[in-house]
Each structure stands twice: as structure tokens, then as C-alpha cells.
Design an enzyme around this catalytic site. Structure first.
Site, PDB file in Angstrom:
ATOM      1  N   CYS A 321     -25.412  60.613 -38.057  1.00 53.87           N
ATOM      2  CA  CYS A 321     -26.186  59.961 -39.112  1.00 53.87           C
ATOM      3  C   CYS A 321     -26.037  60.861 -40.331  1.00 53.87           C
ATOM      4  O   CYS A 321     -24.911  61.125 -40.752  1.00 53.87           O
ATOM      5  CB  CYS A 321     -27.634  59.727 -38.695  1.00 53.87           C
ATOM      6  SG  CYS A 321     -28.433  61.107 -37.851  1.00 53.87           S
ATOM      7  N   SER A 322     -27.120  61.383 -40.866  1.00 56.39           N
ATOM      8  CA  SER A 322     -27.001  62.346 -41.949  1.00 56.39           C
ATOM      9  C   SER A 322     -27.105  63.762 -41.393  1.00 56.39           C
ATOM     10  O   SER A 322     -26.168  64.546 -41.466  1.00 56.39           O
ATOM     11  CB  SER A 322     -28.081  62.105 -43.007  1.00 56.39           C
ATOM     12  OG  SER A 322     -27.888  62.931 -44.131  1.00 56.39           O
ATOM     13  N   GLY A 324     -27.677  64.242 -38.111  1.00 52.96           N
ATOM     14  CA  GLY A 324     -27.098  64.187 -36.766  1.00 52.96           C
ATOM     15  C   GLY A 324     -28.087  64.460 -35.658  1.00 52.96           C
ATOM     16  O   GLY A 324     -27.684  64.846 -34.553  1.00 52.96           O
ATOM     17  N   GLY A 326     -31.699  62.630 -35.760  1.00 56.67           N
ATOM     18  CA  GLY A 326     -32.710  61.582 -35.681  1.00 56.67           C
ATOM     19  C   GLY A 326     -32.183  60.289 -35.092  1.00 56.67           C
ATOM     20  O   GLY A 326     -32.336  60.004 -33.903  1.00 56.67           O
ATOM     21  N   ARG A 327     -31.554  59.474 -35.917  1.00 64.01           N
ATOM     22  CA  ARG A 327     -30.994  58.206 -35.452  1.00 64.01           C
ATOM     23  C   ARG A 327     -29.892  58.440 -34.417  1.00 64.01           C
ATOM     24  O   ARG A 327     -29.736  57.671 -33.471  1.00 64.01           O
ATOM     25  CB  ARG A 327     -30.443  57.421 -36.643  1.00 64.01           C
ATOM     26  CG  ARG A 327     -31.519  56.938 -37.581  1.00 64.01           C
ATOM     27  CD  ARG A 327     -30.947  56.259 -38.808  1.00 64.01           C
ATOM     28  NE  ARG A 327     -31.250  57.004 -40.013  1.00 64.01           N
ATOM     29  CZ  ARG A 327     -31.080  56.532 -41.246  1.00 64.01           C
ATOM     30  NH1 ARG A 327     -30.606  55.321 -41.425  1.00 64.01           N
ATOM     31  NH2 ARG A 327     -31.372  57.273 -42.291  1.00 64.01           N
ATOM     32  N   GLN A 365     -36.052  62.940 -33.996  1.00 61.19           N
ATOM     33  CA  GLN A 365     -36.720  63.710 -35.043  1.00 61.19           C
ATOM     34  C   GLN A 365     -38.168  63.301 -35.302  1.00 61.19           C
ATOM     35  O   GLN A 365     -38.943  64.087 -35.835  1.00 61.19           O
ATOM     36  CB  GLN A 365     -35.909  63.558 -36.341  1.00 61.19           C
ATOM     37  CG  GLN A 365     -36.002  64.705 -37.293  1.00 61.19           C
ATOM     38  CD  GLN A 365     -35.015  64.547 -38.439  1.00 61.19           C
ATOM     39  OE1 GLN A 365     -34.294  63.551 -38.530  1.00 61.19           O
ATOM     40  NE2 GLN A 365     -34.967  65.508 -39.325  1.00 61.19           N
TER      41      GLN A 365
END
Length: 397
Positions: A321-322, A324, A326-327, A365
């Protein structure tokens, strides 16, 4: 006429002639120089994504770069056992999971999640925290565990040159089923594609948009337009197919290693329906997204046949993700839980997330993400007819 006036007129005449010659040479140079390659400036070594076209751009509708031979993919996998076992204790049936959630309610699930995040990582982050590597980290407070980090192959003696912000994460009964990574930065895009090639990746999963709420979340590291190509170090990446769906986009990418002339095809799955804050209202599109990823991975392994030398489940699926965590962690946890259910008809989301965080620190997260894993799994079971409709009216009390 004075000598000064004569000299001035003479210089003026010669200057005009010289100027005309220089202009003529400039025009000839501009119109005669080759236009096939347009080189973009090298990105600054910091968290700056203002330069979104990261690679050397090849001419549009490029087809010449597609001529190459499909390469064999020799696995780098080290034999070992996954941390997620059939015999794990504390598992529960789906019905028990529903009862567990209805009993604890949301405040109890919150307490459960807080127990997880209060458990500090046991490993070290020496490579992430090394001053030489700090500019390769998207966020200054999110580090990469040493024990499970992906090491780039390098001929340099300096071991810091093998650093990329990515960790191997086990799947259910499959060691290193995933690579969980941060979204590439302008100065790490070449390393990102080196990792894709080195790790024999079939599938890249992106669970963020490149820009959200006016902030850059990830560099535009692949060509978005059909038949366009970008060059990252030794790798040319060409967009050969785009399939846009309601909440995600599947792009087929052709990679060419210019050193050896070999090609590989990679599928890029980008989920665009996940809000920047919170989670999707329904897991339906996420589950469809996950199912298509797994189906592609399965078919890619089968298609390779003897040209794939690694585990039956294939090479790692690269998820980012951003940051790496959370999502990325949420999707991987859903995958692990569904895979366990398929084999054992039982699950343990709490234990799964705890174990994942020993390989990719700070995975999952937020409380919303932890809760979403539960509801996504339940929604999947309901879709399969394995759970009836559930009354959640008292869950948030």
C-alpha cells in the site's frame, strides 16, 4: 571615420554573421536529434514523489521492446515451515467466531486488538535505521525487521546496498507466501523492479491509489497507458492490457531484462475502492479482488509448468500500500484466514495477526482494519452459504 567606429561596425557585421550561423546549427541539432528516448531527471534521494513519471520513458505505442524470450523462473525459496500451521491451537469454528464477537461486542474486540499492538516487536531494525538507508524509507517511523527482510542481490561489498523496505510474510502452510512492501519512492523504483524480477513475482497487489487526499501515497511505477513502456534500470516495463472494474484495475505488464533479453509477464492488481481512512463498507469487492488474485496466481503457476521450480503455491505475491502494513496486512490476514478455513474449517484471527507482526512489524494498523478482517471472513462464509444472516444490532453497544 575614426578607427573606433570602423572596428565597431566590423565587429557588428561579424557578430551578426556568427549569430546567424549559431541559430542555424541549433535548429539543425534540435530537428535531427533522435526522439525515441526521453530521459527524466534522476529523483532526489528523499520522500518526494513530485516526479511521477519515474522511469526512462520509451516512445508511445512501443512494440519493438516486446521482442524477447520468456524466461525460466528458478525459485529462491529456502525450505522451511510456515508460522501458520494446521495444528495451531486456539482456533474456532465460524459459528464460534460469531458468538465470540457478539459476546465481546466492539469494545471487547478493541481490547483484543490493543493486546496485539501493545506487544512490541521482538526483532531488530538495524538495516532500516542505518543512516545510509533512511532515505529509502517512505516513513521515518516505520521500519523493516532484519530477520525477514528481502535482500536484493548485489555485487557490492557494502551490505547496505541490498536494502529495500520489504519483508517476507508466511501464508497458511506456505513459507514466504507474500512480500509485504512499502509503496515505491522515486529513488527506490529501480530497486522495486529488481526485487520483482529477483523474486520471480507473478502478481503485484497494490491496495492504495497513487494519490489520496492531495497526498502522494506511492510513485507511479508502471505505465498506465496501453502499449506505453518505462525503463527502470535494466528492466523495461510495458503495459500490454488494462481491465478496469468497479473497484479495482488489473493491468498486464510485460517485463524485459535488457541485459539478457528475457521476458516475463506480471499481473498488476490495483484496488482503488479502499478509502484513505477507515475501511470499505462492504467486503464484497475486496473478496472478489482477493479471489481473482488467487486464481491468477494458480493459473500462472500451472502455465509455467516445469519452468517454475519452486513451491506448489508459486513465488511470493508482492503486496503493498503506502507504508505496507495497514491495508497490506489486512488483505494478507484475510487470505491466511480463508486458506485455513478451507483446510481445517477453523480460524484464529487474533493469533494470525499476532504472528504476522513478527514478520512484518506493525501489520494491521488500526482497529477498523482488524475488525474488517472479521467481517470480511464472515461475509465470505455467508456468500458460500456456510453462515446464515446475523443480527449485529447489539454489537456496537
Amino acid at each position: 571615420m575614426t578607427i573606433y567606429t570602423h572596428i565597431r561596425r566590423s565587429v557588428t557585421r561579424h557578430s551578426n554573421a556568427i549569430l546567424a550561423i549559431l541559430i542555424l546549427i541549433s535548429v539543425i541539432y534540435v530537428y535531427s536529434r533522435p526522439s525515441r528516448y526521453i530521459t527524466t531527471p534522476s529523483p532526489r534521494p528523499q520522500d518526494d514523489d513530485s516526479n511521477m513519471d519515474m522511469g526512462q520513458k520509451l516512445s508511445e505505442k512501443n512494440v519493438e521492446g516486446n521482442k524477447c524470450v520468456e524466461s525460466q523462473r528458478i525459485s529462491n525459496a529456502i525450505p522451511g515451515e510456515s508460522i501458520h500451521h494446521v495444528t495451531d491451537t486456539g482456533t474456532m469454528t465460524p459459528v464460534q467466531l460469531v458468538k465470540h464477537m457478539q459476546t465481546l461486542k466492539r469494545h471487547g474486540i478493541r481490547t483484543e486488538y490493543e493486546e496485539i499492538i501493545n506487544e512490541m516487536p521482538s526483532g531488530s531494525f538495524s538495516y532500516s535505521r542505518n543512516s545510509i538507508n533512511m532515505y529509502k524509507n517512505r516513513y521515518s517511523n516505520i521500519f523493516c525487521l532484519d530477520d525477514t527482510r528481502v535482500k536484493l542481490k548485489t555485487s557490492h561489498d557494502d551490505l547496505t546496498s541490498d536494502y529495500i523496505h520489504a519483508n517476507y510474510v508466511d501464508g497458511f502452510m506456505q513459507k514466504n507466501a507474500f512480500i509485504a512492501a512499502q509503496g515505491p519512492l522515486p529513488n527506490t523504483v529501480n530497486d522495486f523492479w529488481r526485487m520483482v524480477w529477483q523474486e520471480n513475482v507473478f502478481v503485484i497487489v497494490m491496495t492504495t491509489r497513487t494519490e489520496e487526499r492531495g497526498l502522494i501515497k506511492c510513485s507511479q511505477y508502471w505505465p498506465k497507458t496501453l502499449q506505453d513502456s518505462l525503463k527502470f534500470g535494466d528492466i523495461i516495463v510495458t503495459n500490454i492490457k488494462v481491465d478496469k472494474k468497479k473497484d479495482y484495475i488489473v493491468t498486464s505488464l510485460l517485463l524485459k531484462d535488457t541485459k539478457v533479453g528475457w521476458c516475463r509477464q506480471v499481473a498488476h492488481f490495483q484496488f482503488t475502492g479502499w478509502p484513505d481512512f477507515g475501511v470499505p463498507e462492504s467486503a464484497k469487492s475486496v473478496l472478489q479482488f482477493h479471489s481473482e488474485i488467487r486464481q491468477y496466481q494458480k493459473e500462472a503457476v500451472a502455465f509455467m509448468g516445469s519452468n517454475w521450480t519452486g513451491p506448489e503455491g508459486g513465488p511470493p505475491i508482492l503486496v503493498h500500500c503506502s507504508a505496507g502494513i495497514g491495508r497490506t496486512g489486512t488483505l494478507c490476514a484475510i487470505d491466511i484466514t480463508l486458506a485455513r478455513l478451507e483446510v481445517t474449517q477453523k480460524l484464529n484471527i487474533y493469533d494470525t495477526v499476532r504472528k504476522m507482526r513478527t514478520q512484518r512489524a506493525f501489520t494491521v494498523q488500526t482497529l477498523d482494519q482488524y475488525e474488517f478482517i472479521h467481517f470480511a471472513v464472515i461475509e465470505s462464509l455467508q456468500k458460500q452459504g456456510k453462515l446464515a444472516t446475523i443480527d449485529w444490532s447489539n454489537y456496537r453497544l
